[in-house]
Design a protein around this motif. Structure first.
Motif, mmCIF file in Angstrom:
data_model
loop_
_atom_site.group_PDB
_atom_site.id
_atom_site.type_symbol
_atom_site.label_atom_id
_atom_site.label_comp_id
_atom_site.label_asym_id
_atom_site.label_seq_id
_atom_site.Cartn_x
_atom_site.Cartn_y
_atom_site.Cartn_z
ATOM 1 N N ALA A 336 0.826 -1.206 0.000
ATOM 2 C CA ALA A 336 0.000 0.000 0.000
ATOM 3 C C ALA A 336 0.862 1.259 0.000
ATOM 4 O O ALA A 336 0.601 2.211 -0.752
ATOM 5 C CB ALA A 336 -0.945 -0.003 1.206
ATOM 6 N N PHE A 337 1.901 1.264 0.830
ATOM 7 C CA PHE A 337 2.769 2.439 0.886
ATOM 8 C C PHE A 337 3.525 2.619 -0.428
ATOM 9 O O PHE A 337 3.678 3.743 -0.920
ATOM 10 C CB PHE A 337 3.755 2.309 2.043
ATOM 11 C CG PHE A 337 4.618 3.528 2.235
ATOM 12 C CD1 PHE A 337 4.135 4.631 2.915
ATOM 13 C CD2 PHE A 337 5.901 3.579 1.717
ATOM 14 C CE1 PHE A 337 4.912 5.760 3.086
ATOM 15 C CE2 PHE A 337 6.694 4.702 1.882
ATOM 16 C CZ PHE A 337 6.197 5.799 2.570
ATOM 17 N N GLN A 338 4.006 1.521 -0.997
ATOM 18 C CA GLN A 338 4.762 1.599 -2.245
ATOM 19 C C GLN A 338 3.886 2.121 -3.376
ATOM 20 O O GLN A 338 4.317 2.953 -4.189
ATOM 21 C CB GLN A 338 5.327 0.225 -2.591
ATOM 22 C CG GLN A 338 6.420 0.247 -3.645
ATOM 23 C CD GLN A 338 7.092 -1.108 -3.797
ATOM 24 O OE1 GLN A 338 6.805 -2.046 -3.061
ATOM 25 N NE2 GLN A 338 7.992 -1.206 -4.762
ATOM 26 N N ILE A 339 2.652 1.645 -3.447
ATOM 27 C CA ILE A 339 1.718 2.098 -4.488
ATOM 28 C C ILE A 339 1.393 3.577 -4.295
ATOM 29 O O ILE A 339 1.432 4.383 -5.241
ATOM 30 C CB ILE A 339 0.427 1.248 -4.446
ATOM 31 C CG1 ILE A 339 0.728 -0.197 -4.837
ATOM 32 C CG2 ILE A 339 -0.635 1.838 -5.377
ATOM 33 C CD1 ILE A 339 -0.377 -1.166 -4.452
ATOM 34 N N PHE A 340 1.050 3.940 -3.056
ATOM 35 C CA PHE A 340 0.685 5.328 -2.754
ATOM 36 C C PHE A 340 1.843 6.270 -3.039
ATOM 37 O O PHE A 340 1.656 7.353 -3.604
ATOM 38 C CB PHE A 340 0.262 5.417 -1.284
ATOM 39 C CG PHE A 340 -0.125 6.795 -0.850
ATOM 40 C CD1 PHE A 340 -1.345 7.330 -1.215
ATOM 41 C CD2 PHE A 340 0.720 7.555 -0.050
ATOM 42 C CE1 PHE A 340 -1.711 8.617 -0.812
ATOM 43 C CE2 PHE A 340 0.369 8.829 0.361
ATOM 44 C CZ PHE A 340 -0.856 9.359 -0.016
ATOM 45 N N GLN A 341 3.057 5.866 -2.647
ATOM 46 C CA GLN A 341 4.224 6.714 -2.841
ATOM 47 C C GLN A 341 4.543 6.890 -4.318
ATOM 48 O O GLN A 341 4.809 8.007 -4.778
ATOM 49 C CB GLN A 341 5.425 6.108 -2.114
ATOM 50 C CG GLN A 341 6.761 6.763 -2.428
ATOM 51 C CD GLN A 341 6.836 8.200 -1.975
ATOM 52 O OE1 GLN A 341 6.252 8.553 -0.949
ATOM 53 N NE2 GLN A 341 7.544 9.034 -2.708
ATOM 54 N N ASN A 342 4.529 5.807 -5.096
ATOM 55 C CA ASN A 342 4.892 5.902 -6.508
ATOM 56 C C ASN A 342 3.900 6.762 -7.285
ATOM 57 O O ASN A 342 4.299 7.652 -8.055
ATOM 58 C CB ASN A 342 4.974 4.508 -7.125
ATOM 59 C CG ASN A 342 5.399 4.543 -8.577
ATOM 60 O OD1 ASN A 342 4.590 4.770 -9.470
ATOM 61 N ND2 ASN A 342 6.680 4.331 -8.826
ATOM 62 N N ILE A 343 2.624 6.517 -7.096
ATOM 63 C CA ILE A 343 1.611 7.312 -7.808
ATOM 64 C C ILE A 343 1.630 8.749 -7.297
ATOM 65 O O ILE A 343 1.504 9.703 -8.073
ATOM 66 C CB ILE A 343 0.216 6.679 -7.634
ATOM 67 C CG1 ILE A 343 0.176 5.311 -8.329
ATOM 68 C CG2 ILE A 343 -0.872 7.595 -8.207
ATOM 69 C CD1 ILE A 343 -1.124 4.570 -8.152
ATOM 70 N N GLY A 344 1.827 8.933 -5.985
ATOM 71 C CA GLY A 344 1.859 10.276 -5.409
ATOM 72 C C GLY A 344 3.008 11.106 -5.924
ATOM 73 O O GLY A 344 2.857 12.309 -6.156
ATOM 74 N N MET A 345 4.178 10.484 -6.145
ATOM 75 C CA MET A 345 5.314 11.281 -6.641
ATOM 76 C C MET A 345 5.093 11.670 -8.101
ATOM 77 O O MET A 345 5.544 12.728 -8.537
ATOM 78 C CB MET A 345 6.628 10.522 -6.468
ATOM 79 C CG MET A 345 6.865 9.370 -7.401
ATOM 80 S SD MET A 345 8.436 8.539 -7.011
ATOM 81 C CE MET A 345 8.561 7.400 -8.412
ATOM 82 N N GLY A 346 4.378 10.838 -8.858
ATOM 83 C CA GLY A 346 4.064 11.206 -10.233
ATOM 84 C C GLY A 346 3.087 12.363 -10.314
ATOM 85 O O GLY A 346 3.110 13.146 -11.270
ATOM 86 N N LEU A 347 2.234 12.482 -9.304
ATOM 87 C CA LEU A 347 1.267 13.581 -9.250
ATOM 88 C C LEU A 347 1.825 14.819 -8.562
ATOM 89 O O LEU A 347 1.136 15.832 -8.455
ATOM 90 C CB LEU A 347 0.009 13.111 -8.502
ATOM 91 C CG LEU A 347 -0.804 12.007 -9.186
ATOM 92 C CD1 LEU A 347 -1.885 11.498 -8.248
ATOM 93 C CD2 LEU A 347 -1.422 12.516 -10.476
ATOM 94 N N GLY A 348 3.059 14.728 -8.074
ATOM 95 C CA GLY A 348 3.671 15.861 -7.389
ATOM 96 C C GLY A 348 3.235 16.008 -5.953
ATOM 97 O O GLY A 348 3.529 17.029 -5.315
ATOM 98 N N LEU A 349 2.563 15.011 -5.397
ATOM 99 C CA LEU A 349 2.086 15.082 -4.024
ATOM 100 C C LEU A 349 3.133 14.623 -3.019
ATOM 101 O O LEU A 349 3.101 15.018 -1.855
ATOM 102 C CB LEU A 349 0.816 14.225 -3.851
ATOM 103 C CG LEU A 349 -0.376 14.609 -4.729
ATOM 104 C CD1 LEU A 349 -1.505 13.618 -4.527
ATOM 105 C CD2 LEU A 349 -0.835 16.025 -4.406
ATOM 106 N N LEU A 350 4.058 13.767 -3.470
ATOM 107 C CA LEU A 350 5.067 13.198 -2.585
ATOM 108 C C LEU A 350 6.434 13.297 -3.251
ATOM 109 O O LEU A 350 6.530 13.396 -4.479
ATOM 110 C CB LEU A 350 4.731 11.730 -2.272
ATOM 111 C CG LEU A 350 3.427 11.504 -1.479
ATOM 112 C CD1 LEU A 350 3.080 10.021 -1.433
ATOM 113 C CD2 LEU A 350 3.552 12.062 -0.067
ATOM 114 N N PRO A 351 7.500 13.248 -2.466
ATOM 115 C CA PRO A 351 8.849 13.382 -3.049
ATOM 116 C C PRO A 351 9.226 12.174 -3.885
ATOM 117 O O PRO A 351 8.724 11.069 -3.680
ATOM 118 C CB PRO A 351 9.753 13.513 -1.821
ATOM 119 C CG PRO A 351 8.998 12.836 -0.722
ATOM 120 C CD PRO A 351 7.559 13.119 -0.996
ATOM 121 N N VAL A 352 10.128 12.383 -4.839
ATOM 122 C CA VAL A 352 10.635 11.293 -5.675
ATOM 123 C C VAL A 352 11.593 10.451 -4.833
ATOM 124 O O VAL A 352 12.570 10.959 -4.279
ATOM 125 C CB VAL A 352 11.360 11.839 -6.919
ATOM 126 C CG1 VAL A 352 11.963 10.704 -7.727
ATOM 127 C CG2 VAL A 352 10.389 12.660 -7.768
#
Length: 394
Positions: A336-352
Motif C-alpha cells: 500500500a505504501f509503495q503504491i501510494f508513494q509511486n503514484i503520489g510522486m508522479g502527481l507531485g504530491l510526494l517526493p521522488v
C-alpha cells in the motif's frame, strides 16, 4: 457435545492469480509503449515477460510451502538478507560487482542476468521475521499483557530493524527506509499494542512531517539555513523538487514532466505518449498509463491495486493463525505504501524516492520479489485451516 474440528481445504486463490495475470498483461503492454519514446534502445517488454514467467514460477513454488514453517527458519532468512546488505556495503561501489547508479550503491551486478537489489528481498524477510517475533511475544504474554510488555516488544523490533536501516542508509536509499517504516507501522497496528504507544509512534512522525511542510512554505529561509543545510545535496534537491518544482526546475524536472504527461491524458488519453517522461518504464510507468489512456486508464490500474489489496486483506482476516494474519498485514503495509508513494510522486504530491510501482514497473528483482511476497499470501490461503462445530449426542 461440541467438537472443534479443523479441516484442511487446500484451494488455489484463483482470484489472486487472475489479478496477477492482468498485471502482467498491463505491465508488458505499457512498458512496450514506454520504450517507444526514443530514450531507450531495448526490448524491455520481452524481458518483462520473462521476469513474469519466472515470478509466477516462484509464486507457485512458495504457495506450496506451508507458511507456518517460516517461524522455524525466520532467523536464517533474516541472516541471509542482512549478509547480502553487508556484502553490498563491503564491496561497493565497484564497477564490476556493485556499480553506483543514480548516486546509490543498491544493486549487485550479476553477469548475463542483470542487477539484483538486496533490499527488495530483505523487506520480505523482515516481514517474516517481525511477524514471527510478534506472534511469539504475544503468545508468551497472552495473560500478562501490559505497557511494559509492549515496550519490550518495541525494543525487540527496534533491535531487529536497526542494522537493516543503517546498512540501507549507507547505500543511500531513503525510499527503502520509508518502506520499512510502513511495514513496521502496519505490524504494530495489528499486534495489539497499546494505543497510547501507537499514537506517539505514528502521530509523531506525521506531525513532524506536516510541520516541516508548513515551515518550508512559511519560513523558507529559516528552513534552508537550519534544516536543509545539514542534509546531503541530493536530498535537498529532492525536497526542493517536490515542494517547489517550478522554481527548482532542474531538481523538479522528473516531477514536472510526469505531471504534464498525466495532465495531457485528460479523460480518455492520447494515441501515444506525447510528453517525454524520464525513467518511463520504471519509476514513472503510471505517467505513461495516464498519458496514453487518461483518467480512465489510471483509474483502471488503481482499481486493480484495490482488488489486490482486498484479496490480501481477506486472506488475513479469514486466517485462524495469528502468524498468517501478521504476514498479510505486513505485506499490505509494504504494498500500500509503495503504491501510494509511486503514484503520489508522479502527481507531485510526494517526493521522488525511486520506488517502483509493484507489478507494473520494469525490473527483474522487483517482479520476482513481489511475486514471492504474493506467493506467501497465497500460502496463507492454501494452508489455512477452517473450523466447524459438529454436534454429537452424548
Amino acid at each position: 457435545m461440541s467438537l472443534h474440528n479443523p479441516i484442511n481445504e487446500k484451494q488455489y486463490d484463483i482470484n489472486m492469480l487472475f489479478v496477477m495475470f492482468l498485471f502482467g498483461v498491463v505491465s508488458c503492454f505499457y512498458i512496450y509503449h514506454a520504450q517507444q519514446m526514443g530514450q531507450y534502445d531495448a526490448t524491455f517488454h520481452t524481458s518483462q515477460m520473462m521476469y513474469y514467467v519466472l515470478g509466477f514460477g516462484v509464486a507457485f513454488a512458495v504457495l506450496h510451502f506451508d507458511f507456518e514453517y517460516y517461524m522455524n527458519i525466520h532467523w536464517f532468512l533474516y541472516g541471509v538478507g542482512l549478509f547480502s546488505l553487508v556484502l553490498l556495503d563491503v564491496i561497493g561501489p565497484n564497477e564490476t560487482f556493485a556499480p553506483m547508479q543514480n548516486g546509490a550503491v543498491s544493486w549487485f551486478a550479476v553477469p548475463k542476468i542483470g542487477t539484483v537489489q538486496p533490499s527488495e528481498i530483505m523487506r520480505i524477510f523482515l516481514v517474516i521475521t517481525l511477524s514471527a517475533i510478534i506472534y511469539r511475544h504475544n503468545s508468551r504474554h497472552r495473560e500478562d499483557r501490559s505497557m511494559q510488555t509492549d515496550l519490550w516488544l518495541l525494543l525487540k523490533i527496534g533491535v531487529l530493524i536497526a542494522p537493516v536501516v543503517f546498512l540501507i542508509y549507507r547505500q543511500p536509499d531513503m525510499g527503502s527506509i520509508m518502506l520499512i517504516g510502513a511495514i513496521v507501522t502496519a505490524l504494530l497496528i495489528v499486534s495489539g499494542m497499546s494505543y497510547r504507544i501507537l499514537t506517539v509512534l505514528i502521530g509523531g512522525p506525521i506531525t513532524a512531517g506536516l510541520a516541516f511542510v508548513f515551515a518550508f512554505y512559511q519560513f523558507p529561509e529559516w528552513v534552508g539555513r537550519n534544516l536543509l543545510s545539514n542534509l546531503p545535496g541530493y536530498q535537498v534537491a529532492r525536497i526542493n523538487g517536490w515542494l517547489n518544482p517550478f522554481e527548482h526546475v532542474d531538481a523538479g524536472y522528473q516531477v514536472l514532466q510526469a505531471m504534464t504527461a498525466i495532465g495531457s491524458g485528460q479523460l480518455y488519453g492520447n494515441s501515444g505518449t506525447s510528453v517525454y517522461i524520464p525513467e518511463a518504464h520504471t519509476d514513472f510507468i503510471f505517467a505513461v498509463i495516464s498519458s496514453m489512456h487518461g483518467f480512465l486508464g489510471g483509474a483502471f490500474v488503481i482499481t486493480l491495486y484495490f482488488v489486490l489489496l482486498y484479496q490480501i486483506l481477506m486472506t488475513g482476516l479469514r486466517c485462524h493463525n495469528a502468524f498468517g494474519k501478521y504476514l498479510c498485514a505486513g505485506l499490505i503495509g509494504m504494498f500500500a505504501f509503495q503504491i501510494f508513494q509511486n503514484i503520489g510522486m508522479g502527481l507531485g504530491l510526494l517526493p521522488v524516492t525511486g520506488f517502483t510501482l509493484p507489478l507494473l514497473s520494469y525490473g527483474g528483482s522487483s517482479i520476482v520479489a513481489t511475486m514471492f511476497a504474493l506467493g506467501i499470501v497465497m500460502s496463507v490461503r492454501y494452508h489455512s485451516k477452517t473450523y466447524f462445530f459438529e454436534q454429537q449426542k452424548e
